[in-house]
Design an enzyme around this catalytic site. Structure first.
Site, mmCIF file in Angstrom:
data_model
loop_
_atom_site.group_PDB
_atom_site.id
_atom_site.type_symbol
_atom_site.label_atom_id
_atom_site.label_comp_id
_atom_site.label_asym_id
_atom_site.label_seq_id
_atom_site.Cartn_x
_atom_site.Cartn_y
_atom_site.Cartn_z
ATOM 1 N N CYS A 272 43.248 41.864 32.300
ATOM 2 C CA CYS A 272 43.954 41.050 33.295
ATOM 3 C C CYS A 272 44.025 39.567 32.890
ATOM 4 C CB CYS A 272 43.361 41.282 34.678
ATOM 5 S SG CYS A 272 44.631 41.140 35.935
ATOM 6 N N GLN A 276 45.925 37.960 29.578
ATOM 7 C CA GLN A 276 46.877 36.833 29.588
ATOM 8 C C GLN A 276 46.390 35.710 28.673
ATOM 9 O OE1 GLN A 276 46.609 36.159 33.783
ATOM 10 N NE2 GLN A 276 48.029 37.790 34.326
ATOM 11 N N PHE A 315 50.530 36.877 37.579
ATOM 12 C CA PHE A 315 51.191 36.383 36.369
ATOM 13 C C PHE A 315 51.358 37.529 35.370
ATOM 14 C CE2 PHE A 315 49.284 32.817 38.459
ATOM 15 C CZ PHE A 315 50.194 31.781 38.284
ATOM 16 N N HIS A 355 43.418 47.216 35.528
ATOM 17 C CA HIS A 355 41.957 47.264 35.627
ATOM 18 C C HIS A 355 41.399 48.646 35.298
ATOM 19 C CE1 HIS A 355 41.084 43.233 37.195
ATOM 20 N NE2 HIS A 355 42.349 43.302 37.556
ATOM 21 N N GLU A 357 38.495 49.503 34.769
ATOM 22 C CA GLU A 357 37.206 49.740 35.436
ATOM 23 C C GLU A 357 37.409 50.206 36.871
ATOM 24 O OE1 GLU A 357 38.661 46.922 35.280
ATOM 25 O OE2 GLU A 357 38.290 45.771 37.092
HETATM 26 N N1 GLN Z 1 42.845 40.086 38.085
HETATM 27 C C1 GLN Z 1 43.125 39.080 37.281
HETATM 28 O O1 GLN Z 1 42.454 38.808 36.293
HETATM 29 C C2 GLN Z 1 44.294 38.192 37.687
HETATM 30 C C3 GLN Z 1 44.774 37.282 36.593
HETATM 31 C C4 GLN Z 1 45.626 36.118 37.098
HETATM 32 N N2 GLN Z 1 44.861 35.297 37.977
HETATM 33 C C5 GLN Z 1 46.869 36.645 37.799
HETATM 34 O O2 GLN Z 1 46.925 36.574 39.005
HETATM 35 O O3 GLN Z 1 47.779 37.112 37.167
#
Ligand code: GLN
Length: 387
Positions: A272, A276, A315, A355, A357
């Site tokens: 996640c 990014q 994002f 995710h 997990e």
């Molecule tokens: N769950 C996350 O790691 C979210 C990643 C980032 N904050 C987003 O909203 O895209």
């Protein structure tokens, strides 16, 4: 239905939309980005996921709190959301694991919630006009006054929230998934060689740590601003980049560290926010989705294999910015074709936007932890000359 002593509460969105309902959890005011989660289970895991820091979560599942809360289902040490929005609330939980009711738990941690809201209409609004800031309050019941506060709040775009949730100190994690909850004993038994993983904590969820430990990893969790030199001093077999809140492009220190770690050519796995940040380190850009993906049934895949995945993000990586010479897309979100996974073409480096997990969510993607362990095994064999 509200209880006879229910306290009135107000919800206002930045575009002026207002809803009236009743308070649950703490009283007071909360301002944040209003987003919706479509999962039918796992409200405690959602509320305690640090990636929701700065956000007010609408739960589309119509009644929250039926199974109460318990200390084992926390994804971090406390609720991390700014606030919660529900259609209805159960005040008397019934579950063998419950130690506290959801309203009492939120009250204890000073998190306000509002219920009695038409969450379907509210979610349709967010889907149509995009995620936006909003406020819930029991103390400001005047719509214009709350709207003024909401409009003064910063936008999620450009916000670095990692500093609020990262660990202040280094710690080690070695607790695997408890035996009664282990759903992949065969995979876990196959990977009992021990590996040292340094996890860069942008707001890590505990179940990621448990899954890494279940696959034989000794995890050293370090603060988000730890330098690559310090990380490499632990002589890790692999590096893990965690999930986290806010705008990834604002986490410049993490991006710089990830860049430096890439040149060490060690196995890297990102989830996640970690995905990014890895994308940025590889030269790509991220952009903000209209309303994001938050739920437990997001399909991801590319050609033959489709995984049903748990997601929580605003994002995504911009495909046009991807340096295709050395990075390839491993998964797409099959609802909207946005990038859901990346793989380096020559290094043992990969990441997913979802995710694996779960917690909450399906287990389809758990194999990615095994894949990370296999890449560390392969790297070890190469170093020792056994290949
Ligand atoms: N769950 C996350 O790691 C979210 C990643 C980032 N904050 C987003 O909203 O895209």
């Amino acid at each position: 239905m509200p209880q006879s002593d229910a306290i009135p509460a107000l919800l206002v969105l930045a575009d002026g939309t207002t809803y009236r309902g009743w308070s649950f959890g703490a009283t007071g005011t909360a301002i944040g980005e209003v987003v919706f989660n479509t999962g039918m289970t796992g409200y405690q895991e959602v509320l305690t996921d640090p990636s929701y820091c700065g956000q007010i979560v609408i739960f589309t599942y119509p009644e929250l709190g039926n199974t109460g809360v318990n200390p084992l289902d926390e994804e971090s040490e406390r609720p991390q959301v700014q606030g919660a929005i529900a259609r209805n609330i159960c005040h008397k939980p019934s579950n063998w694991r419950s130690t506290q009711s959801l309203p009492d738990y939120l009250k204890q941690h000073q998190v306000p919630g509002i219920y009695g809201i038409d969450t379907r209409a509210l979610t349709r609004k967010i889907r149509m006009f995009g995620a936006m800031n909003g406020g819930i309050s029991t103390s400001i019941l005047d719509e214009a006054e709350l709207l003024e506060k909401v409009q003064a709040a910063p936008s999620m775009k450009g916000l670095n929230l990692v500093r609020q949730v990262t660990t202040p100190t280094v710690y080690e994690w070695s607790d695997p998934t408890t035996a009664i909850w282990e759903f992949n004993p065969v995979g876990v038994a196959n990977s009992q060689e021990s590996f040292t993983v340094v996890a860069l904590d942008f707001g890590i969820k505990r179940n990621i740590l448990r899954r890494l430990a279940a696959y034989g990893c000794r995890v050293i969790v370090v603060p988000a601003d730890t330098s690559s030199e310090e990380i490499l001093k632990y002589n890790p077999d692999g590096i893990f980049l965690s999930n986290g809140p806010g705008d990834p492009s604002a986490v410049t220190e993490g991006i710089e560290t990830a860049k430096a770690l890439l040149s060490a050519e060690k196995p890297i796995f990102g989830i996640c926010m970690g995905h990014q940040i890895l994308g940025h380190a590889l030269g790509a850009e991220t952009f903000k989705l209209k309303f994001g993906h938050r739920g437990l049934n997001q399909p991801a895949g590319l050609q033959e294999r489709i995984e049903i995945t748990s997601q929580n993000h605003s994002f995504a990586i911009d495909p046009d910015s991807l340096p295709k010479t050395h990075v390839e897309i491993s998964h797409l979100n099959l609802n909207d074709r946005t990038i859901a996974g990346l793989r380096h073409k020559s290094l043992p480096v990969f990441s997913v936007q979802y995710h694996p997990e779960a917690s909450p969510g399906p287990h389809d993607a758990d194999y990615l932890f095994e894949k990370f362990v296999q890449s560390m095994q392969a790297a070890r064999s190469t170093v020792s000359g056994i290949s």
